[in-house]
Scaffold this motif. Sequence first.
Motif, PDB file in Angstrom:
ATOM      1  N   GLU A 730     -13.339  -5.695 -10.369  1.00  0.00           N
ATOM      2  CA  GLU A 730     -14.725  -5.763  -9.923  1.00  0.00           C
ATOM      3  C   GLU A 730     -14.903  -5.125  -8.553  1.00  0.00           C
ATOM      4  OE1 GLU A 730     -16.061  -9.754 -10.031  1.00  0.00           O
ATOM      5  OE2 GLU A 730     -15.983  -9.922 -12.227  1.00  0.00           O
ATOM      6  N   GLN A 731     -13.804  -4.996  -7.844  1.00  0.00           N
ATOM      7  CA  GLN A 731     -13.897  -4.442  -6.490  1.00  0.00           C
ATOM      8  C   GLN A 731     -13.880  -2.912  -6.487  1.00  0.00           C
ATOM      9  OE1 GLN A 731     -11.660  -7.085  -7.127  1.00  0.00           O
ATOM     10  NE2 GLN A 731     -13.297  -8.441  -6.399  1.00  0.00           N
ATOM     11  N   LEU A 732     -13.437  -2.308  -7.587  1.00  0.00           N
ATOM     12  CA  LEU A 732     -13.257  -0.860  -7.591  1.00  0.00           C
ATOM     13  C   LEU A 732     -13.808  -0.287  -8.887  1.00  0.00           C
ATOM     14  CD1 LEU A 732     -11.893   1.191  -5.653  1.00  0.00           C
ATOM     15  CD2 LEU A 732      -9.858   1.043  -7.105  1.00  0.00           C
ATOM     16  N   GLU A 733     -14.728   0.652  -8.803  1.00  0.00           N
ATOM     17  CA  GLU A 733     -15.280   1.237 -10.024  1.00  0.00           C
ATOM     18  C   GLU A 733     -14.188   1.977 -10.785  1.00  0.00           C
ATOM     19  OE1 GLU A 733     -17.037   5.564  -8.781  1.00  0.00           O
ATOM     20  OE2 GLU A 733     -18.340   3.824  -8.435  1.00  0.00           O
ATOM     21  N   GLN A 737     -10.456   3.647  -9.864  1.00  0.00           N
ATOM     22  CA  GLN A 737      -9.206   3.072 -10.368  1.00  0.00           C
ATOM     23  C   GLN A 737      -8.346   4.142 -11.008  1.00  0.00           C
ATOM     24  OE1 GLN A 737     -11.224  -0.532 -12.431  1.00  0.00           O
ATOM     25  NE2 GLN A 737      -9.041  -0.929 -12.421  1.00  0.00           N
ATOM     26  N   ALA A 738      -8.982   4.969 -11.855  1.00  0.00           N
ATOM     27  CA  ALA A 738      -8.243   6.008 -12.565  1.00  0.00           C
ATOM     28  C   ALA A 738      -7.584   6.989 -11.602  1.00  0.00           C
ATOM     29  CB  ALA A 738      -9.191   6.752 -13.508  1.00  0.00           C
ATOM     30  N   ILE A 739      -8.150   7.130 -10.417  1.00  0.00           N
ATOM     31  CA  ILE A 739      -7.592   8.045  -9.419  1.00  0.00           C
ATOM     32  C   ILE A 739      -6.492   7.359  -8.605  1.00  0.00           C
ATOM     33  CG2 ILE A 739      -8.122   9.354  -7.323  1.00  0.00           C
ATOM     34  CD1 ILE A 739     -10.978   9.692  -8.492  1.00  0.00           C
ATOM     35  N   ARG A 740      -6.788   6.163  -8.115  1.00  0.00           N
ATOM     36  CA  ARG A 740      -5.892   5.527  -7.152  1.00  0.00           C
ATOM     37  C   ARG A 740      -4.757   4.738  -7.800  1.00  0.00           C
ATOM     38  NH1 ARG A 740     -10.196   2.896  -2.834  1.00  0.00           N
ATOM     39  NH2 ARG A 740     -11.345   4.822  -2.323  1.00  0.00           N
ATOM     40  N   GLN A 741      -4.958   4.216  -9.009  1.00  0.00           N
ATOM     41  CA  GLN A 741      -3.984   3.283  -9.567  1.00  0.00           C
ATOM     42  C   GLN A 741      -3.130   3.881 -10.679  1.00  0.00           C
ATOM     43  OE1 GLN A 741      -5.792  -0.466 -10.572  1.00  0.00           O
ATOM     44  NE2 GLN A 741      -6.907  -0.612  -8.647  1.00  0.00           N
ATOM     45  N   ASN A 742      -3.281   5.162 -10.952  1.00  0.00           N
ATOM     46  CA  ASN A 742      -2.429   5.761 -11.973  1.00  0.00           C
ATOM     47  C   ASN A 742      -1.001   5.880 -11.428  1.00  0.00           C
ATOM     48  OD1 ASN A 742      -1.097   7.807 -13.725  1.00  0.00           O
ATOM     49  ND2 ASN A 742      -3.136   7.843 -14.676  1.00  0.00           N
ATOM     50  N   PRO A 743      -0.007   5.300 -12.108  1.00  0.00           N
ATOM     51  CA  PRO A 743       1.354   5.267 -11.551  1.00  0.00           C
ATOM     52  C   PRO A 743       2.059   6.622 -11.551  1.00  0.00           C
ATOM     53  CG  PRO A 743       1.328   4.326 -13.756  1.00  0.00           C
ATOM     54  CD  PRO A 743      -0.096   4.567 -13.381  1.00  0.00           C
TER      55      PRO A 743
END
Length: 777
Positions: A730-733, A737-743
């Motif tokens: 809910e904190q990140l659109e 997320q797809a940009i910052r959290q992709n491993p």
Amino acid sequence: MNWKRFTVYSGSALAMTLAGAAYVWSCGGEADPYDYYTSMFNPNLAEKPGFEPFYYTALTDYYSAETPEQTLNLQEWGTFFNGKVSKDDLTEFIYTYSRPQMSTLYNHIEKNQPLQLPDSVQKNGLTKYFLESKDRETLGYFMYAKQCEANSGSDNPWEEPKRDSAAMLRLAKNGMQLYRAAQNPQIRERYAFQSVRMAHFAKNYSQALQYYDSLAAPLKSESLIHYRTLALKAGALMRTGKKAQSAYLFSQIFDKVPSQRRLAFLNMKWAGVYENSVLQLCKTPYERGTVTAIYAMRQTDYYPQGLEQTYAHDPKHPLLDVLLSREIAKLEENYLTAALGKESGMFQNYYESSEYAPDKVENLRDVVNRIAKEGKVKETSLYHISSAYLSYIMHDYKSARASLATAQSLPARPAVKDQFEVVKLLLTIAEQPRLDAPFEQALLPSLRWLDTKLPKQTDREYWYDPAPESLDGDFYSRLYRNLMDFIIAPRYAKQGDPVRQALALSVRDRVKQYQYYWTFVSAKSYITDSLSTNAMISLYNGRKARNQSPYEAYLYQSLKLSEKELGEAIAISYVRNHQFSDAVEWFKRSGSSRKTELTLRPQLQDYGYTDPDSLAAPVTELQFAEKMVSLEKEMKKSKVNPETYFEYANGLFSFSYYGAAYHLAADYRPSTDWWQPEYDKTPWLKEYYGCYRAEEYYKKAADASNDPEFKAKALFLAARCAQKHLPYSEQLEWHMQAIRQNPYFPALQADYRNTRFYQDIIKECGYLRDFAKAQKP
């Protein structure tokens, strides 16, 4: 504005915009005005026919077509000619022959002039009648009516006819003269009608009223023409400001003439007078009952007061049955639909939310009970059966049984007896704790009985204004479908019997597939996309079993999937569960030769390729499964080629939700679905939407290779898989997320940004490009 109609149509549009996953609404179109809520009560139970247009629907002005004017007119002419002329000959002569042709016949009879008419006209039964009877008076009327017709109709129904007022007034005056010369009172009545009609259409309303009083009023009649003439008087009264008197006359026309009821109903609305103003003009309780019923039938909201008021005026009024049906239908629409939908788990959409509280059901039941107990209505059994149905809706099964017991001892028409059987069936199923084999055998005769009530013609068009004679068949189609969809199939689901559930849905689709809720799934789609592999095999074996019970045999008759198709579905089920050896066996057993494309190639874009030139040569689904088995064997070796992992991952991704060969997992792919954490609870959905194993094997391919270009491609494809199951925050659109959290993005950008693959793919992938931009100092 009809707010119910507005809400349903607006809801349809919203559903099509927001709920692309829905099977029904995704195709567009508008709601069926006769089938947009769950109904188990036949609306067509009125004892007196002809009121069908006024059964309840909130989505169109009238429920059905009314009795055609031409039908009633021909009946009266048939009686006039003592049955000597066939209906077809009457229709042809009256409605198709021209005035010159009739004039030729008239001159032959009067002056013995040559009869120069086509053979078809001379052979007509009515022509022969005139030649034999020499009835110039009646033939003269037909000739005069043709002149009037030319001044009252229009060749273009979309344009107001251009009328010659002076000519029409001359015709009206001529009609008065012919009226006085005529000897037959029925012909005089028709001349009176035409004179009033011509004056009315010439907009000389005072003259029309004078003609009515001097020509029509002295003739005492109950004919169609009498009431058509009265309608012209009523219209003239409205035009001259006497609106209450106009509405009163239209109420009489509504009561007497089936072909004039829509016209009368609409004109009473246009009159715009209060109900009490019209009631003051009524002379009998019956007339007052007619007026209160007409005003009640304007109400699209819950309005039992109309039933009570009409009953108070005349307990035997024929419109009571219509008002009762309307109020029950409103409760079905606004209460039962949501209640059954929630109980069955079929839908929980905002439109189907209950608008009425249970107290309205109880209130109507109290009204119906009181009427039934007083015993003043024509058919008390109908009211006891209605009370039983309302008790059933409220889950008050004891009261329902008591009402049915009372109804059973009372006389009833066949249609009412059929509704008794319907309520009894619903109640019996509701009281049954489990649908076991003995109960199924007891249920079977009822299902076969319902089959006998279905319409013989299933492909006819009836969207608007269905013929009154089709209403019963339409109702039983909806009833049987609703029974299977909302009661039988969900009961099997709760009992943990998906095979019986699938078969019940197959019966539903055979009876009437259309359904109005957004998440409708056909029986075939339920079987192929939702049944477990073991359940599919049970269905397959059950179809071939020689020891089927009569009930099972009845259900299997509606299963449209052939043995081959079922076998293919089982094979596909094994594919989506990554059990490729078993899939090979069932593809072979079914004899499947279905082909697929793009199953083992890397897919760099979601939903595959759109350029036909990019398609690989197709392979059979059997060959695909065999290839996956072969790759699995290769991966068990001590040293595995990175390409093997890579190709296996391509195969897994190809039949995911995003893959070009998604049909190897599911027949239907909604356009708006996506991975959700709850999907991880179901193994095949976890892989279908989450692509976990595909990611795993792309990672293995990258780890096993020393080629930077290959590693970059494998890691990018692993990144695409990882992107599919990013947890919602809910904190990140989602885009961030797809940009910052992709491993995998950090390694791709740090270690492989100089590869050709990376340079090419970053131009296409906005997520990777935005990630790379964020890494710059």
